[in-house]
Structure formats: structure tokens, C-alpha cells
Design an enzyme around this catalytic site. Structure first.
Site, PDB file in Angstrom:
ATOM      1  N   ASP A 199       0.846  -1.208   0.000  1.00 13.66           N
ATOM      2  CA  ASP A 199       0.000   0.000   0.000  1.00 13.66           C
ATOM      3  C   ASP A 199       0.875   1.249   0.000  1.00 13.66           C
ATOM      4  O   ASP A 199       2.077   1.183   0.200  1.00 13.66           O
ATOM      5  CB  ASP A 199      -0.923  -0.025   1.227  1.00 13.66           C
ATOM      6  CG  ASP A 199      -2.168   0.826   1.021  1.00 13.66           C
ATOM      7  OD1 ASP A 199      -2.292   1.474  -0.034  1.00 13.66           O
ATOM      8  OD2 ASP A 199      -3.026   0.848   1.930  1.00 13.66           O
ATOM      9  N   HIS A 338     -10.328  -1.450  -7.026  1.00 15.58           N
ATOM     10  CA  HIS A 338     -10.165  -0.370  -6.041  1.00 15.58           C
ATOM     11  C   HIS A 338      -9.312   0.789  -6.571  1.00 15.58           C
ATOM     12  O   HIS A 338      -9.701   1.954  -6.445  1.00 15.58           O
ATOM     13  CB  HIS A 338      -9.577  -0.948  -4.761  1.00 15.58           C
ATOM     14  CG  HIS A 338      -9.315   0.050  -3.682  1.00 15.58           C
ATOM     15  ND1 HIS A 338     -10.312   0.831  -3.132  1.00 15.58           N
ATOM     16  CD2 HIS A 338      -8.165   0.412  -3.057  1.00 15.58           C
ATOM     17  CE1 HIS A 338      -9.785   1.622  -2.212  1.00 15.58           C
ATOM     18  NE2 HIS A 338      -8.488   1.393  -2.142  1.00 15.58           N
TER      19      HIS A 338
HETATM   20  C1  HEM Z   1      -4.791   2.513  -3.298  1.00 14.68           C
HETATM   21  C2  HEM Z   1      -6.026  -0.800   0.017  1.00 14.68           C
HETATM   22  C3  HEM Z   1      -9.265   2.296   1.896  1.00 14.68           C
HETATM   23  C4  HEM Z   1      -8.345   5.401  -1.677  1.00 14.68           C
HETATM   24  C5  HEM Z   1      -4.844   1.351  -2.546  1.00 14.68           C
HETATM   25  C6  HEM Z   1      -3.996   0.191  -2.745  1.00 14.68           C
HETATM   26  C7  HEM Z   1      -4.345  -0.727  -1.816  1.00 14.68           C
HETATM   27  C8  HEM Z   1      -5.408  -0.163  -1.030  1.00 14.68           C
HETATM   28  C9  HEM Z   1      -3.741  -2.114  -1.616  1.00 14.68           C
HETATM   29  C10 HEM Z   1      -2.915   0.040  -3.810  1.00 14.68           C
HETATM   30  C11 HEM Z   1      -1.628   0.656  -3.392  1.00 14.68           C
HETATM   31  C12 HEM Z   1      -1.418   2.046  -3.885  1.00 14.68           C
HETATM   32  O1  HEM Z   1      -1.772   2.349  -5.033  1.00 14.68           O
HETATM   33  O2  HEM Z   1      -0.898   2.860  -3.123  1.00 14.68           O
HETATM   34  C13 HEM Z   1      -6.999  -0.234   0.822  1.00 14.68           C
HETATM   35  C14 HEM Z   1      -7.577  -0.873   1.973  1.00 14.68           C
HETATM   36  C15 HEM Z   1      -8.472   0.002   2.507  1.00 14.68           C
HETATM   37  C16 HEM Z   1      -8.479   1.190   1.674  1.00 14.68           C
HETATM   38  C17 HEM Z   1      -7.226  -2.276   2.452  1.00 14.68           C
HETATM   39  C18 HEM Z   1      -9.343  -0.112   3.734  1.00 14.68           C
HETATM   40  C19 HEM Z   1      -9.098  -0.946   4.729  1.00 14.68           C
HETATM   41  C20 HEM Z   1      -9.342   3.381   1.061  1.00 14.68           C
HETATM   42  C21 HEM Z   1     -10.250   4.492   1.227  1.00 14.68           C
HETATM   43  C22 HEM Z   1     -10.008   5.354   0.199  1.00 14.68           C
HETATM   44  C23 HEM Z   1      -8.922   4.798  -0.582  1.00 14.68           C
HETATM   45  C24 HEM Z   1     -11.279   4.658   2.345  1.00 14.68           C
HETATM   46  C25 HEM Z   1     -10.680   6.676  -0.113  1.00 14.68           C
HETATM   47  C26 HEM Z   1     -11.984   6.841  -0.139  1.00 14.68           C
HETATM   48  C27 HEM Z   1      -7.271   4.908  -2.377  1.00 14.68           C
HETATM   49  C28 HEM Z   1      -6.584   5.645  -3.419  1.00 14.68           C
HETATM   50  C29 HEM Z   1      -5.575   4.809  -3.900  1.00 14.68           C
HETATM   51  C30 HEM Z   1      -5.655   3.575  -3.116  1.00 14.68           C
HETATM   52  C31 HEM Z   1      -6.886   7.067  -3.896  1.00 14.68           C
HETATM   53  C32 HEM Z   1      -4.566   5.129  -4.982  1.00 14.68           C
HETATM   54  C33 HEM Z   1      -5.097   4.815  -6.350  1.00 14.68           C
HETATM   55  C34 HEM Z   1      -4.118   5.276  -7.419  1.00 14.68           C
HETATM   56  O3  HEM Z   1      -3.716   6.428  -7.374  1.00 14.68           O
HETATM   57  O4  HEM Z   1      -3.778   4.468  -8.282  1.00 14.68           O
HETATM   58  N1  HEM Z   1      -5.705   1.105  -1.492  1.00 14.68           N
HETATM   59  N2  HEM Z   1      -7.568   1.002   0.671  1.00 14.68           N
HETATM   60  N3  HEM Z   1      -8.564   3.588  -0.048  1.00 14.68           N
HETATM   61  N4  HEM Z   1      -6.681   3.674  -2.218  1.00 14.68           N
HETATM   62 FE1  HEM Z   1      -7.181   2.318  -0.827  1.00 14.68          FE
END
Ligand code: HEM
Length: 473
Positions: A199, A338
Site C-alpha cells: 500500500d 479499487h
Molecule cells: C490505493 C487498500 C481504503 C483510496 C490502494 C492500494 C491498496 C489499497 C492495496 C494500492 C496501493 C497504492 O496504489 O498505493 C486499501 C484498503 C483500505 C483502503 C485495504 C481499507 C481498509 C481506502 C479508502 C479510500 C482509498 C477509504 C478513499 C476513499 C485509495 C486511493 C488509492 C488507493 C486514492 C490510490 C489509487 C491510485 O492512485 O492508483 N488502497 N484502501 N482507499 N486507495 Fe485504498
């Protein structure tokens, strides 16, 4: 994007915002202000503990230096930041309706509990409140984050802070309503969230601060995360808000054994080239298609059907993707994955600028590793998850928009040609989670998705600049 050079005062900005406090372990201390006058005078003793962006950068240099010299052990680094909620500003007699972009109607002023009921879609209790832990249903005035490299150092700092505010005495200026300790996961899982995916990879780079610019998603002007800076969509706020940022906190529980069981029970039989997959590889591909990255962090838009750890390790390539040429196709990456839901990159450009939708994600994992008993039963026994934290200059453009208008909205993005079959974000979407595109050979198939992430609390805060803390609060 601005063409004039941007100069940021890194001594005025709290460290977690732009650089992230270096951490192995963190305390999140949620507090109520009991005595506003005493809080103000105690704050003067607390402010020297705050780590600014400039200090975090210096700490990083010191750590690198320490490693280069091959010195044993860790440097006992610790960093502290503070944020205040609307309720806290009211107690302090500060009019924050000018701080929040939409005045009294702003979600910051209403608080996250109200937003969870009205807009975020969090599951509700019979009494209409969100199904959160009690501590978060009551008013929270502020949040102190303590970050360090060992439990002993953050524990010591916690005691020092409690002493400053007189906690546990008759003259306490604050009352701790909830303290949560988060820990980076152990060993090779360090940096990976509890489902096992790396992450924190694709945070936007910030013009005028980051020297290495992200190749895929554009870098953003600092005003997208810092109030009063170039690119702030609300340039009318009072001067004291400058260099502050809105901190969104979400207490998100993750059902890891249930997630693993779901992957085991729905393995993909073939990859997108028609090649047969073992059940294990089929489950791995399903998980990667739900997230949009492999557990290693490699983006499936670049390596769609098999993990590529070397790609994941290459900072130049791991963010260099845009879902290009896939605006109406989900061969490589499902529309609802996601990372595609929360940053649709070329899906939206050039029709809409997504600069206003970028957030800086911080936060840390909490809870223990999955036990054998949990894994074998497929049921969570011990609480674990993510202390999700992100910064932005406008909550309604940032976190709230991502959650409500993207993650919770089945027909987003709008160009897919398949409407609601696109589906909700399989991780954080609230509502009837189901999505298409998981099977690359039959992308029209829609798979209902169980619940794996449960919101159990949260609040909206503002992390003021050092100058504002000293002169205006
Ligand atoms: C990216 C997991 C909650 C927004 C990611 C990534 C993972 C992840 C594995 C890919 C790694 C990365 O691109 O940095 C999770 C988990 C969550 C969670 C397990 C809850 C337990 C959230 C929430 C939001 C969010 C609540 C916003 C509403 C984002 C964004 C990215 C991201 C903006 C980057 C996407 C990109 O720029 O490509 N998340 N996330 N995440 N997540 Fe989450």
C-alpha cells in the site's frame, strides 16, 4: 497547473501532511477539550514536540546516514502532529465556517458522523446512527498522532504529552476518549495492508515539494492538499488557514480470513489469454483484479495476468499506467477495481480534470496478524484493519467524493457502456457490492462481493500550520 515557481515553507507545515511521519508504530489519541483556556496555555508547551515537514526530511537524512555508516540499532525517532475538529474549534471560540469551503453547510462543520448517515453509506444502527464504536458517536475535538520506531518511544512520548495536558489529574485540559495503537506489519509484510497488498504506492507527487514526479498520474499543485497554496480551489479562506490541511480519519476493520476464503471459493479458471490457472493462481488473479494491483504492488494494467515483483520494485514503472486504450474495456483491469475507482486516470482525462480529486494517503495498520485458527475457520476472531488517514484542501472534493460518487456508485466511470454492471468498489464500496470485469474472458459476468471492510468510526479534522497553532489557536 501553475508555471510560477512554488515555494513552500516546510517549517510551517505539519510533517504527516507532505512527507508522512516515519513510522513503525503510531498512537492515534482522540481527545475532548475540557478546559479551553488551559488547553491554549498547554498547547504552547506541546508545540515544540510537533514534527514539521522540514524536520521529517532531516530525520530521513539522519536515518540514511546511520544506515550508510553501518551503525547498529535504530535512531530513537519520534514525531508528533495535532489536528482539531469543528467541535474543537467551537470549544476554542474559533469561527471555522470561513475555514470550511462551504461554510456552515460544509461536511467539516457537520462532522463525519452526520456525513456517514447522509452521504457515505456506512451501515446504520436501529437508532439511525452509523454502526460505529461508541467513542466515535460522541463529539471528538482533536487528534494527536504520535509516530515512532518502537513501542517504548511512543509510550514515553504519550506520557510526556499526557503530562503537558495534565491528563489523569484534576486539572486536565483534555480528556482522552480513545487511543488506538497502529503497527506496521512485521517482516516481509511491512508496507502491506492486512489483505496482503503493498500500500501507499500511488500517492500524488506535489509540485514544489517532490522532486521525483510520478510518471503515470500527474503531479498536483500544492493547493490540492494545502490550504492557501497555488491550486487551492477555495482561495477565499482566512490567512490563518494557510499551510493547513484537512485530515480525514476512518476506522476501518478488515475481515481478512473472510477475504481469503472468498478468493479461494471463486478462483478464475483461465487468465485473459485463455491459459489454464491452478486454483491458487486463479484466486491470486481474482484478488489482484479486485484491487488493481498484485500483492507485490505491480499494477495489473501493466502486468495483467501474472505478478511481476521486479516491476513492483521499479519506482519509475510501478506508477506508469493510465488504463490507456481501456476506456470501454476491462480486459486488463476491471472498471471497479479499487485503484481504478479511486483514481481513474485516463478514464476521465481529458474530459474532466481529476486534480481536485487527489488525496495524500497516510495511516497505519492496527491489530494482530491472522492466527491459524482464524485462517482455518475463515472467520475473524481478533479485530484488525486500517487507521485510514488522508489529507486534502477540500474534503468534499477529495475523500467524500471518492467514497460517495466513485466507490459507492455502480455506474462510475460513466463511459463504460455497461451502466450499473460496472459495479461498486469491491473493497470500500458501501451498498450492494457487485462488479463485472473480474473474469477477463467473460467481463460481462457480475459477481456479488461480500463485506470485507467495515467502517467503525471516523472524524474530519484540520491540521493547522505551526504559525496558526502559535498565533491563532
Ligand atoms: C490505493 C487498500 C481504503 C483510496 C490502494 C492500494 C491498496 C489499497 C492495496 C494500492 C496501493 C497504492 O496504489 O498505493 C486499501 C484498503 C483500505 C483502503 C485495504 C481499507 C481498509 C481506502 C479508502 C479510500 C482509498 C477509504 C478513499 C476513499 C485509495 C486511493 C488509492 C488507493 C486514492 C490510490 C489509487 C491510485 O492512485 O492508483 N488502497 N484502501 N482507499 N486507495 Fe485504498
Amino acid at each position: 497547473m501553475s508555471t510560477t515557481p512554488i515555494s513552500l515553507d516546510l517549517n510551517n507545515i505539519q510533517g504527516d501532511i507532505l512527507s508522512g511521519l516515519p513510522k513503525k508504530t503510531q498512537y492515534y489519541i482522540f481527545f475532548k477539550i475540557q478546559d479551553a483556556a488551559k488547553f491554549r496555555s498547554d498547547l504552547a508547551h506541546f508545540i515544540p514536540l510537533i514534527k514539521t515537514v522540514a524536520q521529517v526530511l532531516k530525520d530521513r537524512d539522519d536515518i540514511d546516514d546511520h544506515k550508510r555508516r553501518g551503525q547498529p540499532g535504530l535512531i530513537p525517532l519520534v514525531g508528533v502532529n495535532i489536528s482539531i475538529s469543528h467541535f474543537g474549534f467551537v470549544k476554542l471560540g474559533i469561527d471555522d465556517s470561513t475555514l470550511a469551503p462551504n461554510g456552515t453547510e460544509d461536511v467539516f462543520v457537520k462532522g463525519q458522523k452526520q456525513d456517514a448517515i447522509t452521504n457515505l453509506g456506512d451501515p446504520k444502527r436501529a437508532d439511525g446512527n452509523p454502526d460505529w464504536e461508541d467513542a466515535f458517536l460522541n463529539e471528538i475535538d482533536g487528534l494527536i498522532i504520535i509516530s515512532g520506531e518502537s513501542h517504548a518511544t511512543i509510550e514515553k512520548k504519550k506520557h510526556e504529552i499526557e503530562h503537558i495536558f495534565g491528563v489523569h489529574t484534576h486539572h486536565a485540559s483534555i480528556q482522552e476518549v480513545k487511543s488506538i495503537r497502529g503497527d506496521v506489519r512485521p517482516g516481509d509484510q511491512s508496507g502491506h495492508e492486512h489483505f496482503g497488498f503493498l500500500d501507499g504506492i500511488s500517492n500524488p507527487t506535489v509540485n514544489g515539494f517532490d522532486t521525483n514526479v510520478n510518471p503515470g498520474p500527474k503531479s498536483v499543485d500544492p493547493g490540492k492538499v494545502l490550504v492557501g497554496q497555488t491550486g487551492d480551489p477555495t482561495p477565499t479562506r482566512e490567512d490563518w488557514a494557510k499551510d493547513g490541511s484537512f485530515l480525514v480519519f476512518r476506522y476501518l476493520f478488515q475481515l481478512v480470513p473472510e477475504f481469503d476464503k472468498f478468493l479461494e471459493e471463486h478462483p478464475l479458471k483461465k487468465d485473459g489469454n485463455g491459459k489454464d490457472l491452478t486454483p491458487e493462481k486463479g484466486s491470486e488473479l481474482l484478488g489482484a483484479r479486485m484491487v488493481g494491483r498484485w500483492k507485490s504492488g505491480a499494477p495489473i494494467d501493466v502486468s495483467p495476468f501474472q505478478d511481476d515483483p521486479e516491476l513492483a520494485d521499479d519506482p519509475k514503472r510501478t506508477n506508469d499506467f493510465k488504463f490507456e486504450g481501456e476506456r470501454t474495456s476491462q480486459l486488463k483491469c476491471p472498471f471497479a477495481a479499487h485503484v481504478r475507482k479511486t483514481n481513474p486516470r485516463d478514464d476521465l482525462e481529458p474530459d474532466f480534470s481529476i486534480d481536485d480529486r487527489r488525496i495524500l494517503r497516510r495511516g497505519v495498520q492496527f491489530g494482530p496478524e491472522v492466527t491459524r485458527a482464524e485462517h482455518n475457520s475463515g472467520k475473524t476472531i481478533h479485530d484488525r484493519g486500517l487507521l485510514f488517514t488522508c489529507y486534502q484542501s477540500h474534503i468534499e472534493n477529495g475523500f467524500q467524493f471518492l467514497q460517495q460518487s466513485w466507490a459507492n456508485t455502480a455506474n462510475f466511470p460513466p463511459f463504460t457502456g455497461i451502466g450499473n454492471a460496472t459495479g461498486l468498489d469491491p473493497l470500500i464500496g458501501q451498498g450492494d457490492r457487485a462488479m463485472s470485469g473480474l473474469d477477463p474472458l467473460s467481463p460481462q459476468n457480475v459477481l456479488p462481493i461480500d463485506t470485507f471492510i467495515i467502517p467503525r468510526g471516523g472524524e474530519y479534522f484540520f491540521s493547522p500550520s505551526l504559525k496558526a497553532l502559535k498565533e491563532n489557536i
